[in-house]
Design a protein around this motif. Structure first.
Motif, PDB file in Angstrom:
ATOM      1  N   THR A   1      -5.186   1.509   2.948  1.00 13.19           N
ATOM      2  CA  THR A   1      -5.887   0.940   4.102  1.00 13.19           C
ATOM      3  C   THR A   1      -4.989   0.764   5.325  1.00 13.19           C
ATOM      4  O   THR A   1      -5.428   0.211   6.330  1.00 13.19           O
ATOM      5  CB  THR A   1      -6.480  -0.427   3.737  1.00 13.19           C
ATOM      6  N   THR A   2      -3.753   1.218   5.257  1.00 11.99           N
ATOM      7  CA  THR A   2      -2.822   1.006   6.358  1.00 11.99           C
ATOM      8  C   THR A   2      -1.891   2.199   6.493  1.00 11.99           C
ATOM      9  O   THR A   2      -1.612   2.904   5.516  1.00 11.99           O
ATOM     10  CB  THR A   2      -1.996  -0.285   6.142  1.00 11.99           C
ATOM     11  N   SER A   3      -1.377   2.383   7.692  1.00 14.39           N
ATOM     12  CA  SER A   3      -0.417   3.459   7.939  1.00 14.39           C
ATOM     13  C   SER A   3       1.011   3.037   7.625  1.00 14.39           C
ATOM     14  O   SER A   3       1.946   3.828   7.778  1.00 14.39           O
ATOM     15  CB  SER A   3      -0.501   3.908   9.403  1.00 14.39           C
TER      16      SER A   3
ATOM     17  N   HIS B   1      -1.821  -5.043  -0.486  1.00 12.74           N
ATOM     18  CA  HIS B   1      -2.247  -5.079   0.914  1.00 12.74           C
ATOM     19  C   HIS B   1      -2.550  -3.683   1.451  1.00 12.74           C
ATOM     20  O   HIS B   1      -2.568  -3.465   2.667  1.00 12.74           O
ATOM     21  CB  HIS B   1      -1.178  -5.772   1.759  1.00 12.74           C
TER      22      HIS B   1
ATOM     23  N   ALA C   1      -0.833  -0.806   1.015  1.00 13.82           N
ATOM     24  CA  ALA C   1       0.305   0.035   1.421  1.00 13.82           C
ATOM     25  C   ALA C   1       1.074   0.536   0.203  1.00 13.82           C
ATOM     26  O   ALA C   1       1.221  -0.189  -0.787  1.00 13.82           O
ATOM     27  CB  ALA C   1       1.245  -0.757   2.322  1.00 13.82           C
TER      28      ALA C   1
ATOM     29  N   PHE D   1      -4.344   8.179   9.329  1.00  8.71           N
ATOM     30  CA  PHE D   1      -4.440   7.159  10.368  1.00  8.71           C
ATOM     31  C   PHE D   1      -3.968   7.634  11.741  1.00  8.71           C
ATOM     32  O   PHE D   1      -4.086   6.906  12.721  1.00  8.71           O
ATOM     33  CB  PHE D   1      -3.625   5.920   9.964  1.00  8.71           C
TER      34      PHE D   1
ATOM     35  N   ALA E   1       1.512  -4.995   6.932  1.00  9.18           N
ATOM     36  CA  ALA E   1       0.471  -4.009   6.630  1.00  9.18           C
ATOM     37  C   ALA E   1      -0.626  -4.033   7.683  1.00  9.18           C
ATOM     38  O   ALA E   1      -1.229  -2.990   7.990  1.00  9.18           O
ATOM     39  CB  ALA E   1      -0.107  -4.271   5.243  1.00  9.18           C
ATOM     40  N   GLU E   2      -0.871  -5.196   8.250  1.00  8.19           N
ATOM     41  CA  GLU E   2      -1.903  -5.315   9.289  1.00  8.19           C
ATOM     42  C   GLU E   2      -1.568  -4.482  10.516  1.00  8.19           C
ATOM     43  O   GLU E   2      -2.465  -4.007  11.216  1.00  8.19           O
ATOM     44  CB  GLU E   2      -2.088  -6.781   9.691  1.00  8.19           C
TER      45      GLU E   2
ATOM     46  N   GLY F   1      -0.486  -1.570  10.632  1.00 15.11           N
ATOM     47  CA  GLY F   1      -0.978  -0.216  10.399  1.00 15.11           C
ATOM     48  C   GLY F   1      -2.480  -0.106  10.330  1.00 15.11           C
ATOM     49  O   GLY F   1      -3.004   0.998  10.124  1.00 15.11           O
ATOM     50  N   ARG F   2      -3.173  -1.213  10.484  1.00 12.97           N
ATOM     51  CA  ARG F   2      -4.645  -1.165  10.523  1.00 12.97           C
ATOM     52  C   ARG F   2      -5.151  -1.148  11.953  1.00 12.97           C
ATOM     53  O   ARG F   2      -6.357  -1.078  12.186  1.00 12.97           O
ATOM     54  CB  ARG F   2      -5.244  -2.354   9.766  1.00 12.97           C
TER      55      ARG F   2
END
Length: 286
Positions: free
Chosen positions: A15-17, A62, A64, A155, A274-275, A277-278
């Protein structure tokens, strides 16, 4: 996913880059390696980023991936270029260009561990050095490159958090200057390996967690940040060095009694990282 070179921990759903990686926390010390060294089992671990993999173990929760080396840094240094071979420890090398890391004994096949303590009595055959690269260096970096390429496909960007630890004494120079001793040193090669906004946000997250942060001094990043940091292409790499004394007994190489508390703090940091990358929306499948 586990193999001889690394452990790869993947989230159920990406869910994240952001990609977390720990190149220096490997602790698979084979009997043959230990027998070839003149150091005891504790001293040979002095260059190891002990327990860093455990600190960031929550990253897959998270969304990642977390890549953790298995080979010890004293065996092969994954934060060096594969051509940084040291003629003082590897036999049969042709003339090599001057490199300060190699000259100090900290090439891709290290000659010394912390405080300049020699690992071997003599030299290693060139064939053995190349085999270490084939078995450990290339698989780790092939995997890391794939993870970053996958993040960019999904992403449109990739953010590598290159996770390390540092001896408390490493930041003594900062404390002597009158500044507060940093808990964490961020290295982005003075802006060359990551966009300023990315490094700024990472620093904000660490400070919000109550950690003191310095940038690029005394650690600006080495091969990993230099090689993978391509901010103009949407690929950012930031080295994160944590003061070991915050969570471990450095002399005994053992977790402190309050290790779980610090691990929980870093888990919160990892969630916030991680946020970052969202901010980029996942790209639609073609």
């Amino acid at each position: 996913m586990t193999n001889a070179a690394f452990d790869l921990f993947l989230p159920e759903i990406l869910t994240t880059s952001v990609v977390f990686a720990s190149p220096h926390s490997g602790r698979d010390y084979s009997d043959s390696f230990l027998n070839a060294s003149i150091l005891d089992r504790r001293t040979i671990r002095s260059s190891e980023d002990a327990f860093v993999g455990e600190l960031f173990a929550s990253a897959p929760d998270h969304g990642a991936p977390l890549l953790v080396a298995r080979a010890p840094r004293a065996y092969v240094d994954l934060n060096r270029s594969p051509d940084e071979l040291d003629p003082a420890v590897v036999d049969g090398l042709s003339r090599v260009s001057h490199n300060p890391r190699v000259a100090s004994g900290l090439g891709v096949i290290p000659r010394v561990v912390a405080n300049g303590r020699a690992i071997y009595r003599g030299k290693l055959p060139l064939a053995e050095a190349r085999q270490r690269l084939e078995d450990s260096w290339h698989p780790y970096h092939d995997c890391l490159a794939d993870l970053l390429a996958g993040a960019r496909r999904s992403f449109g960007e990739a953010i590598l958090i290159d996770c390390h630890s540092m001896p408390r004494e490493a930041v003594t120079c900062i404390a002597r200057s009158g500044a507060r001793r940093p808990d964490v040193v961020l290295g982005d090669r003075f802006g060359a390996s990551a966009a300023p906004a990315v490094t700024d946000r990472i620093e904000e997250i660490l400070k919000a967690a109550g950690l003191t942060v310095a940038r690029n001094t005394p650690f600006a990043g080495a091969f990993v940040t230099q090689h993978y940091g391509r901010p103009l292409r949407g690929q950012h790499a930031v080295q994160l060095e944590i003061d070991r004394s915050l969570y471990m007994d450095e002399a005994r190489i053992e977790p402190r009694a309050d290790f779980a508390e610090f691990q929980a703090l870093i888990a919160g940091v990892a969630a916030e990282l991680a946020e970052i990358g969202r901010a980029a929306r996942p790209l639609a499948a073609e």
